[in-house]
Motif scaffolding. Structure first.
Motif, mmCIF file in Angstrom:
data_model
loop_
_atom_site.group_PDB
_atom_site.id
_atom_site.type_symbol
_atom_site.label_atom_id
_atom_site.label_comp_id
_atom_site.label_asym_id
_atom_site.label_seq_id
_atom_site.Cartn_x
_atom_site.Cartn_y
_atom_site.Cartn_z
ATOM 1 N N ALA A 1 60.067 58.149 159.529
ATOM 2 C CA ALA A 1 60.512 57.259 160.604
ATOM 3 C C ALA A 1 59.305 56.503 161.170
ATOM 4 N N PRO A 2 59.371 55.166 161.239
ATOM 5 C CA PRO A 2 58.266 54.379 161.790
ATOM 6 C C PRO A 2 58.282 54.389 163.318
ATOM 7 N N THR A 3 57.948 55.524 163.897
ATOM 8 C CA THR A 3 58.018 55.694 165.343
ATOM 9 C C THR A 3 56.699 55.304 166.011
ATOM 10 N N PRO A 4 56.737 54.974 167.311
ATOM 11 C CA PRO A 4 55.504 54.617 168.036
ATOM 12 C C PRO A 4 54.461 55.730 167.948
ATOM 13 N N GLY A 5 53.220 55.311 167.794
ATOM 14 C CA GLY A 5 52.152 56.288 167.654
ATOM 15 C C GLY A 5 51.946 56.801 166.244
ATOM 16 N N ARG A 6 52.890 56.545 165.364
ATOM 17 C CA ARG A 6 52.808 56.897 163.939
ATOM 18 C C ARG A 6 52.439 58.366 163.689
ATOM 19 N N PRO A 7 53.071 59.303 164.404
ATOM 20 C CA PRO A 7 52.697 60.712 164.204
ATOM 21 C C PRO A 7 52.938 61.203 162.783
ATOM 22 N N GLN A 8 53.996 60.681 162.132
ATOM 23 C CA GLN A 8 54.289 61.130 160.772
ATOM 24 C C GLN A 8 53.295 60.569 159.758
ATOM 25 N N LEU A 9 52.620 59.475 160.097
ATOM 26 C CA LEU A 9 51.699 58.840 159.165
ATOM 27 C C LEU A 9 50.249 59.254 159.369
ATOM 28 N N THR A 10 49.936 59.808 160.525
ATOM 29 C CA THR A 10 48.540 60.010 160.897
ATOM 30 C C THR A 10 47.757 60.810 159.871
ATOM 31 N N ALA A 11 48.318 61.888 159.373
ATOM 32 C CA ALA A 11 47.588 62.715 158.404
ATOM 33 C C ALA A 11 47.258 61.928 157.141
ATOM 34 N N TRP A 12 48.178 61.093 156.706
ATOM 35 C CA TRP A 12 47.935 60.302 155.495
ATOM 36 C C TRP A 12 46.897 59.211 155.752
ATOM 37 N N LEU A 13 46.969 58.579 156.920
ATOM 38 C CA LEU A 13 45.979 57.566 157.263
ATOM 39 C C LEU A 13 44.582 58.173 157.280
ATOM 40 N N MET A 14 44.459 59.341 157.894
ATOM 41 C CA MET A 14 43.154 59.991 157.974
ATOM 42 C C MET A 14 42.669 60.459 156.602
ATOM 43 N N GLN A 15 43.592 60.802 155.716
ATOM 44 C CA GLN A 15 43.199 61.206 154.364
ATOM 45 C C GLN A 15 42.540 60.035 153.639
ATOM 46 N N VAL A 16 43.113 58.850 153.771
ATOM 47 C CA VAL A 16 42.534 57.670 153.126
ATOM 48 C C VAL A 16 41.217 57.297 153.796
ATOM 49 N N LEU A 17 41.174 57.372 155.122
ATOM 50 C CA LEU A 17 39.937 57.055 155.832
ATOM 51 C C LEU A 17 38.813 57.996 155.411
ATOM 52 N N LEU A 18 39.119 59.293 155.298
ATOM 53 C CA LEU A 18 38.108 60.261 154.882
ATOM 54 C C LEU A 18 37.583 59.937 153.489
ATOM 55 N N ALA A 19 38.479 59.540 152.586
ATOM 56 C CA ALA A 19 38.059 59.170 151.233
ATOM 57 C C ALA A 19 37.109 57.981 151.258
ATOM 58 N N ALA A 20 37.443 56.984 152.072
ATOM 59 C CA ALA A 20 36.581 55.800 152.170
ATOM 60 C C ALA A 20 35.205 56.171 152.689
#
Length: 312
Positions: A177-196
């Motif tokens: 669900a694309p909810t405000p604050g993106r709680p469901q996406l945060t772990a995936w976003l941080m995974q990509v950021l960590l890789a970069a």
């Protein structure tokens, strides 16, 4: 046996301001013309999602004509192509190579080979080494393999320079669900950021779709900045000023960076690895980071004019 250390990837990659990166449809003449006067740090001219299949050929020709005159100095030009596996990918790549952008954005990257295949194709056309590659991470496999993809940047001659989150596609393919604050996406976003970060690449947050909701957009920018993103991809010019403001080097951080660089530049500190500055210990590695921060702020000023160059 002596093992040679890996070179620091940050030491060989140019410092860029990438606070605001605007998508512009490659076949939209008015939008392309307007992009010349905007203050985004970079523009992605899109041949993929925003161009209908029947308009692909015309969009390439529009782009060739438009970029016969480059964008203003200091602003990056990127072309997003269709994947090589599509009927348009190879023609897109040739067209992108011909207009001499700063980078080519590769969609739906899921494996390191998706980058190495583009690299090889560019080598066959004698593309300059300065032509970089950006990778869209927008599928579950792309997120899972982000570390392997980013590690390709260590391969000699690899052009990979930046990872870009494609959050719309990621939401679509995972049914979150694309909810405000993106709680469901945060772990995936941080995974990509960590890789970069592990391999010295820049990384950009995904787009915010409701450009009329300025308050929520600003909140998502602040959230992305707190996560550590270098900037945000945008779908509308009205989003540029907020992204530039949120992702800019903060004045307090800039003053501290200047003080650190100045302290280590003093003759009496020439051979010093650690010194005391305003009641805290500062190492020479902090001076290196501070110098990069100052250069980033200088590059930001060239695009938006938020700080005069002579003050940096």
């Amino acid at each position: 046996m002596t093992i040679a250390p890996h070179p620091d990837p940050e030491s060989t990659r140019p410092i860029r301001a990438r606070r605001s990166v605007l998508y512009v449809p490659a076949g939209h003449q008015r939008a392309m013309a307007k992009s010349r006067a905007l203050e985004s740090d970079a523009v992605i001219f899109d041949l993929e999602d925003s161009v209908a299949p029947t308009e692909k050929n015309a969009a390439r020709e529009e782009l060739r004509s438009f970029l016969a005159e480059p964008l203003a100095e200091g602003r990056e030009t990127i072309v997003r192509i269709n994947a090589l596996s599509t009927p348009w990918g190879h023609e897109d790549l040739l067209a992108a190579r011909a207009v001499r952008p700063d980078a080519i954005l590769v969609p739906k990257v899921e494996e390191p080979e998706d980058i190495s295949d583009i690299d090889a194709a560019l080598d066959e056309t004698d593309a300059p080494a300065t032509l970089r590659l950006w990778a869209m991470i927008e599928t579950p496999r792309g997120v899972m393999n982000a570390g392997h993809i980013a590690r390709a940047a260590r391969t000699p001659g690899c052009r990979l320079d930046c990872l870009v989150l494609g959050t719309n596609d990621l939401v679509k393919e995972t049914n979150v669900a694309p909810t405000p604050g993106r709680p469901q996406l945060t772990a995936w976003l941080m995974q990509v950021l960590l890789a970069a970060r592990a391999y010295g690449l820049d990384v950009l947050d995904g787009v915010f779709n409701d450009f009329r909701d300025a308050e929520s957009f600003a909140a998502e920018c602040r959230d992305g900045r707190a996560m550590g993103f270098d900037g945000k991809t945008l779908i509308h010019p009205s989003q540029i000023a907020v992204a530039n403001d949120v992702f800019s080097v903060e004045s307090d951080a800039l003053r501290e960076a200047r003080a650190i660089v100045a302290a280590f530049a003093k003759p009496e500190n020439a051979g010093v690895g650690v010194l005391s500055l305003d009641g805290r210990m500062v190492e020479r590695l902090h001076a290196q980071s501070a110098a990069k921060l100052i250069e980033k702020a200088r590059r930001e000023s060239r695009t938006s004019g938020h700080k005069p160059d002579d003050e940096l």
